[in-house]
Design a protein around this motif. Sequence first.
Motif, mmCIF file in Angstrom:
data_model
loop_
_atom_site.group_PDB
_atom_site.id
_atom_site.type_symbol
_atom_site.label_atom_id
_atom_site.label_comp_id
_atom_site.label_asym_id
_atom_site.label_seq_id
_atom_site.Cartn_x
_atom_site.Cartn_y
_atom_site.Cartn_z
ATOM 1 N N PHE A 320 15.378 -24.240 -13.529
ATOM 2 C CA PHE A 320 16.833 -24.225 -13.704
ATOM 3 C C PHE A 320 17.596 -25.015 -12.642
ATOM 4 O O PHE A 320 18.824 -25.049 -12.671
ATOM 5 N N MET A 362 26.932 -21.746 -13.597
ATOM 6 C CA MET A 362 26.438 -21.976 -14.951
ATOM 7 C C MET A 362 24.910 -22.013 -14.984
ATOM 8 O O MET A 362 24.287 -21.431 -15.881
ATOM 9 N N ARG A 363 24.310 -22.658 -13.982
ATOM 10 C CA ARG A 363 22.847 -22.696 -13.931
ATOM 11 C C ARG A 363 22.266 -21.312 -13.668
ATOM 12 O O ARG A 363 21.272 -20.907 -14.281
ATOM 13 N N THR A 364 22.898 -20.585 -12.747
ATOM 14 C CA THR A 364 22.436 -19.231 -12.444
ATOM 15 C C THR A 364 22.562 -18.343 -13.670
ATOM 16 O O THR A 364 21.652 -17.571 -14.008
ATOM 17 N N ARG A 365 23.669 -18.442 -14.356
ATOM 18 C CA ARG A 365 23.915 -17.628 -15.552
ATOM 19 C C ARG A 365 22.887 -17.940 -16.644
ATOM 20 O O ARG A 365 22.387 -17.033 -17.325
ATOM 21 N N LYS A 366 22.555 -19.218 -16.806
ATOM 22 C CA LYS A 366 21.551 -19.609 -17.797
ATOM 23 C C LYS A 366 20.206 -18.963 -17.477
ATOM 24 O O LYS A 366 19.492 -18.476 -18.365
ATOM 25 N N LEU A 369 20.117 -15.142 -18.331
ATOM 26 C CA LEU A 369 20.033 -14.823 -19.756
ATOM 27 C C LEU A 369 18.744 -15.333 -20.378
ATOM 28 O O LEU A 369 18.641 -15.434 -21.610
ATOM 29 N N SER A 370 17.767 -15.624 -19.536
ATOM 30 C CA SER A 370 16.493 -16.160 -20.016
ATOM 31 C C SER A 370 15.356 -15.186 -19.752
ATOM 32 O O SER A 370 15.512 -14.200 -19.017
ATOM 33 N N ARG A 403 28.619 -10.080 -19.483
ATOM 34 C CA ARG A 403 28.250 -11.340 -20.141
ATOM 35 C C ARG A 403 29.412 -11.846 -20.988
ATOM 36 O O ARG A 403 29.758 -13.030 -20.943
ATOM 37 N N SER A 407 31.964 -15.294 -20.402
ATOM 38 C CA SER A 407 31.574 -16.308 -21.379
ATOM 39 C C SER A 407 32.736 -17.234 -21.730
ATOM 40 O O SER A 407 33.902 -16.829 -21.721
ATOM 41 N N SER A 409 32.246 -18.936 -24.714
ATOM 42 C CA SER A 409 31.818 -19.188 -26.088
ATOM 43 C C SER A 409 32.278 -18.070 -27.016
ATOM 44 O O SER A 409 31.973 -16.895 -26.791
ATOM 45 N N GLU A 412 29.206 -16.246 -28.432
ATOM 46 C CA GLU A 412 28.546 -15.348 -27.490
ATOM 47 C C GLU A 412 29.354 -14.063 -27.313
ATOM 48 O O GLU A 412 28.795 -12.962 -27.269
#
Length: 474
Positions: A320, A362-366, A369-370, A403, A407, A409, A412
């Motif tokens: 990430f 944004m990278r941390t959040r991605k 959620l993985s 979340r 967000s 989105s 989402e």
Amino acid sequence: MNTLRITMLAVLLVALTALPSQLVAQETKFESKRPPESERCFTSPTIEKTIADVKGRIADSELAWMFENCYPNTLDTTVDYEVIDGKPDTFIITGDIDAMWLRDSTAQVWPYMPYIKQDEKLRKLVEGLVRRQTKCVLLDPYANAFYKDMTRESHWKDDRPTPIDGVHERKWEIDSLCYTIRLANEYYQLTGDASIFDEDWQRGAKKIVETFRTEQRKNGTPFRFIRKTDRMLDAPPFDGTGRPVEPVGLIASAFRPSDDSTLFPFLIPSNLFAVQSLGQMETIFRDVVGDEEFADECQALADEVQTAINKYAKVNHLDFGEIYAYEVDGHGNKVFWDDANVPSLMSLAYLGVHKPTDPIYMRTRKFLLSENNPYYFRGTAAEGQASPHTGKVRIWPMGIILRAMTSTSDDEITQCLTMLKNTHAGTGFMHEAFNKDDPQDYTRDWFAWANTLFGELIVKVDTERPELLKQPLE
């Protein structure tokens, strides 16, 4: 042919006749779960109007019912308000435990903060909470939860060292002190009422900074926490002192916001929260109190902690890129996960530490959620962030709510609302956690923070993305 027509008309007539009773059944199913008005702890006309207005704009009847139950839950069930020595005093229990957490109490009233300028009764409630929290900090800055009766013996009197009277529990958590600053700062920003920054509050603020400095552990720490328990997370190892750290400028937290002991004592979400809080105190003491020397001290500590975060907590992940670690020890060791409680890495955008569009967030959040996050669970009922506090199968509604809150989105947010609607186990309230495959298997019937946070989410969606509430959810 005539017989067929008659039969069809009969079927249609039965259906039309049954329709009103179905509607009545639906209304009965979604009867309010709020206490009778005469039994509510505190009422606010402004909040009551907000409930009616927002509920009227929610197309999904079950979601609207949940909002009506949850949003006022703190006011309905947890508030003890009075005037002491001519000043408001507000004590707010967490729910099913009759003690006040500094963290929870701030978070519980936070969704009502936008209304305190127009509702004097609500303003006094928040002022009273600021003053009560100040008393708690002065009593013991290392404690996380308190009793209203400050002569009451601790429920955890067998802990070592034994908590002093008035303290429910003495788990050192950075965020507890940060939340007191967050509340006082927001109250002042909204009302301009500087009376809360009296001599007691200033002494409490200086005690907070002193505690933060001590817990940088450049000269060790006086803090110990030992508990007789079969839960490994209930106390730090090594005679209650925690694992070794290299003093690099970060602040050690013996416990997480979940009240679980940390793996590595430098808890990054709480350190980021501390930087924000120190910045708020710097402004208050410089611009309101007029204490330039202490303002400089707050700023210097904030800069030191931020520099250490940049060096030790921003780490290149194999998949990430540069993201935040959850906990580090200053020796180069780190863990990549999150906890659904706030502050969390997910909640950084909610707290205002980051914008939702900041690249590292944004990278941390991605990552969070993985499947790379060991505490992100997927089940047949829902998917979402969890917590070591509740084991390896339970998702936290709070994680799903955060979340959605962070967000950008529509899809989402709608997904999160749908999961929350489908996992309250028919109770109409949020819980601490639920089994990812069976929402009926949940913890905590009465968790006011989670309830009110859900209400805050609905108000936010109604304000910013009202179209998402205009269609029923699945």
